[in-house]
Design an enzyme around this catalytic site. Structure first.
Site, PDB file in Angstrom:
ATOM      1  N   SER A  72       0.835  -1.190   0.000  1.00  0.00           N
ATOM      2  CA  SER A  72       0.000   0.000   0.000  1.00  0.00           C
ATOM      3  C   SER A  72       0.874   1.246   0.000  1.00  0.00           C
ATOM      4  O   SER A  72       2.061   1.175   0.327  1.00  0.00           O
ATOM      5  CB  SER A  72      -0.873  -0.019   1.261  1.00  0.00           C
ATOM      6  OG  SER A  72      -1.442   1.232   1.542  1.00  0.00           O
ATOM      7  N   TYR A  85      -2.551  -0.548  10.108  1.00  0.00           N
ATOM      8  CA  TYR A  85      -2.529  -0.890   8.684  1.00  0.00           C
ATOM      9  C   TYR A  85      -1.193  -0.490   8.061  1.00  0.00           C
ATOM     10  O   TYR A  85      -0.575  -1.269   7.341  1.00  0.00           O
ATOM     11  CB  TYR A  85      -3.700  -0.184   7.993  1.00  0.00           C
ATOM     12  CG  TYR A  85      -3.785  -0.427   6.508  1.00  0.00           C
ATOM     13  CD1 TYR A  85      -4.341  -1.594   6.011  1.00  0.00           C
ATOM     14  CD2 TYR A  85      -3.340   0.528   5.604  1.00  0.00           C
ATOM     15  CE1 TYR A  85      -4.440  -1.820   4.658  1.00  0.00           C
ATOM     16  CE2 TYR A  85      -3.434   0.320   4.239  1.00  0.00           C
ATOM     17  CZ  TYR A  85      -3.983  -0.853   3.769  1.00  0.00           C
ATOM     18  OH  TYR A  85      -4.072  -1.067   2.413  1.00  0.00           O
TER      19      TYR A  85
END
Length: 189
Positions: A72, A85
């Site tokens: 990501s 995350y």
């Protein structure tokens, strides 16, 4: 080939407040995050990438192969609110480099894609208002930091994934390729 697309977040790994400022309740900041939130998000993302590699790369030892992990933008730079995350995705980027080095003598290539911002069912409420067209405050921040001034489309990932898994990338291993409209390279200034 193996494609590891495990990913997601959890409210227990997310802070309501973007920053710690005076007047913000501690429970709405980093100090309110519980270890179980980090554990859940880490297991889903990082462990959810490591375990399939342990299973499927054993088979690749016979003939070689290619692994494609998904991380990501949060692997490159921290995003507000999503501490767990970001930490898990940074772990995937680091693990990709480790595994690429570890398995290279066996003819196994390991790379990753780092998608920028795409509108999905998982994040739609963060980027768009209920009308589905108007950007939220967070959506406006993302677009302002994306030089191409748009969100990605799923098809934007297809070519990059096909390339990294193909023989045309036979001398590429250990890289994380951003597919992000320039998000990671733009400082905002």
């Amino acid at each position: 080939m193996l494609i590891n697309g495990a990913g997601g977040n959890h409210p227990k790994g997310t802070t309501p407040a973007e920053q710690m400022t005076k007047g913000v309740k501690l429970e709405d900041t980093f100090f309110g995050l519980m270890p179980e939130g980090f554990e859940f998000v880490n297991k889903l993302n990082l462990i959810g990438t490591i375990l399939p590699c342990q299973v499927f790369c054993k088979e690749m030892l016979k003939k070689g192969g290619a692994v494609l992990n998904f991380c990501s933008m949060a692997a490159y730079q921290p995003l507000t609110k999503v501490a767990a995350y970001g930490a898990a995705k940074a772990g995937i980027m680091n693990f990709t480099s480790f595994l690429a080095t570890h398995l290279a003598p066996m003819g196994i290539r390991v790379n990753a894609l780092a998608p920028g911002f795409f509108i999905t069912n998982q994040n739609r409420f963060l980027m768009l208002e209920k009308d589905g067209k108007t950007l939220t405050a967070r959506g406006n921040k993302v677009i302002a930091k994306t030089p191409m001034r748009k969100f990605g489309q799923p098809s934007d990932l297809h070519g990059a994934a096909r390339f990294l898994l193909s023989d045309e990338a036979s001398f590429i291993t250990g890289v994380t390729l951003p597919v992000d409209g320039g998000f990671v390279c733009y400082s905002g200034v």
